[in-house]
Write an enzyme that holds these catalytic residues in place. Structure first.
Site, PDB file in Angstrom:
ATOM      1  N   ARG A   1      -6.026   0.368   4.948  1.00 59.29           N
ATOM      2  CA  ARG A   1      -5.082   1.138   4.046  1.00 59.29           C
ATOM      3  C   ARG A   1      -4.707  -0.049   2.983  1.00 59.29           C
ATOM      4  O   ARG A   1      -4.518   0.303   1.888  1.00 59.29           O
ATOM      5  CB  ARG A   1      -3.885   1.408   4.578  1.00 59.29           C
ATOM      6  CG  ARG A   1      -2.947   0.678   5.433  1.00 59.29           C
ATOM      7  CD  ARG A   1      -2.058   1.613   6.234  1.00 59.29           C
ATOM      8  NE  ARG A   1      -1.035   0.803   6.962  1.00 59.29           N
ATOM      9  CZ  ARG A   1      -1.140   0.523   8.605  1.00 59.29           C
ATOM     10  NH1 ARG A   1      -2.460   0.675   8.984  1.00 59.29           N
ATOM     11  NH2 ARG A   1      -0.241  -0.134   8.937  1.00 59.29           N
TER      12      ARG A   1
ATOM     13  N   GLU B   1       0.753  -5.499   8.812  1.00 64.64           N
ATOM     14  CA  GLU B   1       1.867  -5.148   8.996  1.00 64.64           C
ATOM     15  C   GLU B   1       2.518  -5.729  10.351  1.00 64.64           C
ATOM     16  O   GLU B   1       2.031  -5.918  11.196  1.00 64.64           O
ATOM     17  CB  GLU B   1       1.816  -3.666   9.158  1.00 64.64           C
ATOM     18  CG  GLU B   1       3.075  -2.679   9.390  1.00 64.64           C
ATOM     19  CD  GLU B   1       4.293  -3.300   8.453  1.00 64.64           C
ATOM     20  OE1 GLU B   1       4.746  -4.367   8.354  1.00 64.64           O
ATOM     21  OE2 GLU B   1       4.554  -2.416   7.436  1.00 64.64           O
TER      22      GLU B   1
ATOM     23  N   HIS C   1       1.575  -5.042   3.407  1.00 65.79           N
ATOM     24  CA  HIS C   1       2.290  -4.138   3.966  1.00 65.79           C
ATOM     25  C   HIS C   1       3.725  -4.322   3.769  1.00 65.79           C
ATOM     26  O   HIS C   1       4.217  -5.772   3.632  1.00 65.79           O
ATOM     27  CB  HIS C   1       1.990  -3.959   5.426  1.00 65.79           C
ATOM     28  CG  HIS C   1       0.536  -3.747   5.667  1.00 65.79           C
ATOM     29  ND1 HIS C   1       0.118  -2.537   6.058  1.00 65.79           N
ATOM     30  CD2 HIS C   1      -0.274  -4.730   5.832  1.00 65.79           C
ATOM     31  CE1 HIS C   1      -1.189  -2.867   6.269  1.00 65.79           C
ATOM     32  NE2 HIS C   1      -1.731  -4.032   6.085  1.00 65.79           N
TER      33      HIS C   1
ATOM     34  N   HIS D   1       0.892  -1.101  -0.045  1.00 68.66           N
ATOM     35  CA  HIS D   1      -0.018   0.119   0.071  1.00 68.66           C
ATOM     36  C   HIS D   1       0.742   1.093  -0.102  1.00 68.66           C
ATOM     37  O   HIS D   1       1.933   1.223   0.410  1.00 68.66           O
ATOM     38  CB  HIS D   1      -0.710  -0.171   1.121  1.00 68.66           C
ATOM     39  CG  HIS D   1      -0.042   0.274   2.381  1.00 68.66           C
ATOM     40  ND1 HIS D   1       0.108   1.435   3.053  1.00 68.66           N
ATOM     41  CD2 HIS D   1       0.060  -0.618   3.498  1.00 68.66           C
ATOM     42  CE1 HIS D   1       0.874   1.313   4.024  1.00 68.66           C
ATOM     43  NE2 HIS D   1       0.779   0.245   4.516  1.00 68.66           N
TER      44      HIS D   1
END
Lengths: 330, 337
Positions: free
Chosen positions: B113, B167, B237, B64
């Site tokens: 995200r 993440e 991520h 992202h």
């Protein structure tokens, strides 16, 4: 005798739990006490039932224990913004969407950004969305336009791990954050066996008359689906239990949701009849503003945005907020 | 047996075949557009006349773009922070680059995200299938999101969110800026957390721990899809993707620590015969470059091929055979590793 009376009084006061009680947490108990299947859950596996009473803003604050610090009322009025998400990929294809989690089109993205520009100078302390991506994206896209530059943070309470993993450890950062609460109760009306069908298929399968009835009536649900009445029941209940108390404490709220869940809420805010609500159409991309003051909701129409001329009925408080934003730029 | 019509765009820059081959050898493994629009309304996304499902599948990895905390230079980790305007543009750019690569299923993390990145990227996709996020968190969530039309389901791409692709969890650093962190813990210590493989920040994950859950998820849930011939996109991520790449490319801990993934630049792998072959980054339909087809695809598409020259083609022969052979050579080289 006296003992009985006092016990009753205690039970009564717990049951009513008025929002103006300064000891009440920002985020009332009920949603967390509902059976798991009614709680909004995203993709985390449920590892433990967290039935604790956690104030919304405190979820960002204290990483470990829940606190019930008294929250003072910030102001005696609060703004409430309602935004209906824009065009989704199934709107474009003319398919019944309901609770199928379909994202926005390019047009829907542009509508969200436009809506954001219109509300860029109206304070937002708390955001509520449905559990569907098109409403969440609308909120996030809109907030990229907001002049306050605070950062929306989606709260994850579906499991203990989800909660722990998303903790924020800086006081200053928390102050610059806007909690976002995702709730299935704000989802679009569930369309049952019509979900995924286009209008033609549906008319063939069930008959034009029947389909018209489902779409336009207040209490007739499509097969395995919700009627507008059922949708209103869970949406308004959620609003009353979770959103209104925040407004009562002076927190400015933004709700990004769907046609039917928002109509239901407007029915409650404007005290509409079931007939009036079935003919109520909500524009997409056009935010609606209400002012909550003295336990009343006052409709303020749609903000025109900072670059357009128009007469807009700001309250003094909103005008001052706008002033502050303008000054912070210079 | 349904018929399929495939449309390819080729751009060849040098003139002579020999020159082509020499030049290709020198180029890094960068891929160019190929438009393969399958127009047949078959049930499978891969047409039936490939006999069985294709024995190869595409895997796209997208990191992202800029989030609101990236912009403020704060440690984000698993805090669910959305994209900035720039991050939104990056997602759209990434989407354009992969707009012609088939996608049958999408995996994302549980953070907005990554999900937004996937959704924004798919708006650009030429096949115009509709991504649908699956909800399995409760019985109600499952039954409420059911689709009741076969045709609609065929035109859908399931999206599976998984926290295991999140993440790396940064523990007590989440929300802190670099200065705060250095003040609180000391520069040396912070550098160690950020750059080591197995030292976690307080209450957080080390890269090793992140890799453990990300790769486990990949092996259990994503690889089987690829093995079944499904083309997969993973939107996630920096650290979860590095972990996966470490597995795909068989990197050492040292190599993975220094691996930097660009945002908005998708990475393409081809999964074939149980092996992952790195194919670089698709450059998108408006840029010139050379794309190396696999031999299988070439044979399949040869039967009904329309070739359009989108850009000015210099005098030169179009040599599908050579390209396919070149591709074969690349494959052989990477298998030897």
């Amino acid at each position: 005798m006296a003992t009985v009376v006092s016990l009753q009084a205690i039970i009564g006061s717990i049951a009513s739990q008025s929002p103006s009680n300064s000891k009440a947490s920002l985020f009332p108990k009920e949603p967390f006490n509902l059976p798991i299947k009614f709680r909004q859950n995203r993709c985390f596996k449920i590892e433990a039932t967290t039935a604790s009473q956690t104030p919304v803003l405190d979820t960002l604050l204290s990483p470990s224990k829940t606190t019930t610090t008294p929250h003072k009322k910030k102001s005696n009025e609060a703004s409430l913004i309602l935004i209906r998400h824009g065009e989704s990929l199934w709107n474009e294809k003319n398919l019944f969407t309901g609770c199928v989690d379909v994202p926005l089109t390019e047009k829907g993205v542009a509508e969200a950004i436009q809506a954001g520009k219109r509300i860029s100078t109206i304070p937002v302390d708390l955001i509520f969305t449905s559990s569907l991506i098109r409403a969440q994206m609308t909120a996030m896209l809109a907030m990229t336009q907001h002049r306050c530059k605070k950062v929306p943070i989606i709260l994850h309470d579906e499991s203990e791990k989800a909660q722990t993993w998303s903790h924020v450890f800086s006081e200053e950062t928390r102050k610059q954050s806007i909690p976002v609460v995702a709730a299935w109760q704000l989802n679009e009306r569930m369309y049952g066996e019509l979900q995924g069908l286009n209008k033609e298929e549906t008319a063939e399968r069930y008959g034009t008359q029947q389909v018209h009835e489902w779409r336009r009536s207040y209490h007739i649900p499509p097969p395995k689906g919700e009627s507008l009445e059922m949708c209103a029941e869970r949406a308004v209940a959620y609003f009353e239990d979770n959103i209104q108390p925040e407004l009562a404490l002076g927190n400015n709220v933004l709700i990004a949701a769907h046609g039917n869940s928002l109509r239901s809420i407007i029915m409650y805010l404007d005290k509409l009849t079931s007939q009036e609500v079935t003919s109520l159409e909500l524009s997409t991309g056009l935010p609606l503003l209400y002012i909550f003051k003295d336990r009343k909701f006052m409709r303020r129409g749609s903000p025109v945005g900072p670059t357009e001329a128009g007469v807009y009925a700001y309250t003094k408080r909103l005008a001052q907020y706008r002033q502050k934003l303008d000054e912070s730029l210079n | 047996m349904s018929t399929a019509i495939s449309i390819h765009h080729f751009v060849i820059i040098p003139q002579e075949e020999r020159e082509t081959y020499q030049r290709l050898k020198q180029l890094p493994l960068r891929t160019v557009s190929y438009n393969t629009t399958l127009l047949s309304p078959s049930k499978n996304t891969i047409p039936d006349n490939s006999q069985k499902k294709s024995n190869e599948a595409a895997l796209i990895l997208i990191r992202h773009g800029e989030s609101l905390w990236n912009a403020k230079n704060l440690f984000t980790g698993c805090v669910d922070v959305p994209l900035t305007e720039k991050g939104i543009e990056e997602a759209i750019e990434a989407g354009k680059r992969i707009s012609n690569i088939p996608i049958d299923v999408i995996f994302t993390s549980s953070l907005i995200r990554a999900q937004m990145t996937a959704m924004l990227a798919m708006i650009q996709h030429c096949r115009k299938k509709v991504p649908i996020i699956l909800h399995n968190e409760s019985d109600q969530a499952k039954s409420w999101s059911q689709v009741f039309s076969e045709e609609t389901k065929d035109q859908s791409v399931p999206v599976i969110p998984a926290w295991q692709l999140n993440e790396r969890m940064y523990g007590e650093l989440q929300g802190l800026n670099k200065q705060e962190t250095a003040e609180r813990y000391g520069k040396q210590q912070v550098h160690e957390w950020r750059r080591s493989y197995d030292i976690p920040p307080p209450e957080g994950e080390s890269l090793e721990m992140c890799a453990e859950r990300a790769v486990a998820y990949f092996v259990e849930n994503i690889e089987p899809k690829l093995a079944a011939g499904k083309n997969v996109m993973v939107a996630a991520h920096g650290n979860s993707l590095r972990s996966i790449i470490m597995y795909l490319d068989k990197l050492t801990c040292k190599e993975v620590i220094s691996l930097e993934l660009s945002t908005s630049i998708p990475l393409l792998y081809i999964f074939k015969d149980g092996k992952f072959m790195k194919r670089g980054s698709p450059v998108g339909p408006t840029e010139a470059g050379v794309y190396a087809y696999t031999k299988v695809r070439h044979r399949f598409y040869c039967s009904t091929i329309f070739i359009f020259f989108e850009f000015s083609v210099l005098d030169g022969s179009l040599c599908l055979q050579r390209l396919a052979q070149y591709r074969q050579k690349l494959d052989d080289e990477s298998l030897k590793k």
